[in-house]
Write an enzyme that holds these catalytic residues in place. Structure first.
Site, mmCIF file in Angstrom:
data_model
loop_
_atom_site.group_PDB
_atom_site.id
_atom_site.type_symbol
_atom_site.label_atom_id
_atom_site.label_comp_id
_atom_site.label_asym_id
_atom_site.label_seq_id
_atom_site.Cartn_x
_atom_site.Cartn_y
_atom_site.Cartn_z
ATOM 1 C CG ASP A 61 -2.021 -1.067 1.127
ATOM 2 O OD1 ASP A 61 -1.934 -1.934 0.242
ATOM 3 O OD2 ASP A 61 -2.938 -1.060 1.963
ATOM 4 C CG ASP A 96 -6.617 0.487 1.258
ATOM 5 O OD1 ASP A 96 -7.041 -0.654 1.504
ATOM 6 O OD2 ASP A 96 -6.834 1.476 1.986
ATOM 7 C CG HIS A 104 -11.071 1.499 0.212
ATOM 8 N ND1 HIS A 104 -11.099 0.232 0.737
ATOM 9 C CD2 HIS A 104 -10.200 2.210 0.986
ATOM 10 C CE1 HIS A 104 -10.275 0.180 1.783
ATOM 11 N NE2 HIS A 104 -9.700 1.361 1.947
ATOM 12 C CB SER A 133 -12.640 1.484 5.922
ATOM 13 O OG SER A 133 -12.228 2.190 4.785
ATOM 14 C CG HIS A 158 -8.246 5.844 2.625
ATOM 15 N ND1 HIS A 158 -9.210 5.699 3.602
ATOM 16 C CD2 HIS A 158 -7.707 4.611 2.448
ATOM 17 C CE1 HIS A 158 -9.243 4.443 4.000
ATOM 18 N NE2 HIS A 158 -8.350 3.751 3.314
ATOM 19 C CE LYS A 211 -4.212 -3.815 1.401
ATOM 20 N NZ LYS A 211 -5.122 -2.865 2.065
ATOM 21 C CD GLU A 262 -10.874 -1.699 6.648
ATOM 22 O OE1 GLU A 262 -10.401 -2.054 5.539
ATOM 23 O OE2 GLU A 262 -11.031 -0.518 6.951
ATOM 24 C CB ALA A 297 0.096 2.354 8.094
ATOM 25 C CB CYS A 304 -2.349 -2.475 5.186
ATOM 26 S SG CYS A 304 -4.073 -1.952 5.033
HETATM 27 C C1 VGL Z 1 -4.627 1.308 5.669
HETATM 28 C C2 VGL Z 1 -6.022 2.475 7.046
HETATM 29 C C3 VGL Z 1 -7.053 2.349 6.145
HETATM 30 C C4 VGL Z 1 -3.268 0.746 5.398
HETATM 31 C C5 VGL Z 1 -5.654 1.145 4.760
HETATM 32 O O1 VGL Z 1 -2.916 0.524 4.211
HETATM 33 O O2 VGL Z 1 -2.526 0.520 6.379
HETATM 34 N N1 VGL Z 1 -4.822 1.957 6.807
HETATM 35 N N2 VGL Z 1 -6.855 1.682 5.004
HETATM 36 ZN ZN ZN Z 2 -8.182 1.709 3.418
#
Ligand code: VGL
Ligand code: ZN
Length: 197
Positions: free
Chosen positions: A16, A58, A60, A66, A77, A102, A109, A137, A141
């Protein structure tokens, strides 16, 4: 402990690293851009060695659960197809990288890159038994992906200079590191790991 340098059976997993998670993005991870130089070194080494590279994103739908608007935790995001969901140009992903999208089901989530994707099959198709992981992060993830990798009996080396945490609560990143360590993840700086690759 000495870590065998990357070779047969190894893959690089870049989690990510998308514009929305970088400074200025919709869900900026503090110092998120610091992961890019070490990941570029790893990308180059894995690419030159002909080893598989997986890049997760990510991805979405606009009404994903989320998002705050749907009762979730996060600002909008990484909406699929938007510029925020794109990889930054500074990330040198070779053309041979396998993309794993993903968290594309609005109702679920999915922090882990194994959740609802074919990542596990693709890793086993390529004979991968050990992954080197970095990205964003640490406390979401990266954590969930790495724990799932361990649950699937993969060895995991976390490139610890190539991850950063959101730290919604201070200490979340440190807690995530502890969880990964307890799950048998090995931690190493990228340079050390790539020496001799
Ligand atoms: C993530 C928060 C929401 C990540 C993804 O990639 O860590 N964190 N969506
Ligand atoms: Zn996300």
């Amino acid at each position: 402990m000495r870590i065998r340098s990357p070779g047969r059976g190894d893959a690089l997993l870049v989690v990510d690293v998308q514009k929305d998670f970088l400074p200025g993005g919709a869900l900026a991870v503090p110092e998120g851009d610091a992961v890019i130089p070490p990941l570029n070194e790893a990308l180059r080494a894995f690419s030159e060695a002909g080893l598989p590279i997986f890049a997760t994103r990510d991805w979405h739908p606009p009404d994903h659960c989320s998002f705050v608007e749907q009762g979730g935790l996060w600002p909008l995001h990484c909406v699929a197809g938007t510029s925020g969901a794109a990889f930054p140009n500074s990330l040198r992903l070779p053309a041979s990288s396998v993309l794993i999208s993903k968290a594309d089901d609005p109702a679920a989530e999915a922090y882990s890159a194994f959740s609802g994707t074919d990542l596990a099959d693709r890793l086993s198709d390529r004979g991968v038994t050990r992954v080197f992981a970095g990205g964003l992060a640490t406390d979401y993830c990266v954590l969930r992906t790495v724990l799932d990798a361990r649950a699937r009996r993969l060895d995991v080396v976390l490139l610890f200079d190539a991850v950063r945490a959101v730290n919604v609560e201070s200490g979340d990143g440190a807690w995530a590191i502890d969880r990964m360590q307890a799950a048998g993840v090995i931690f190493a700086p990228t340079r050390t790991v790539l020496a001799g690759a």
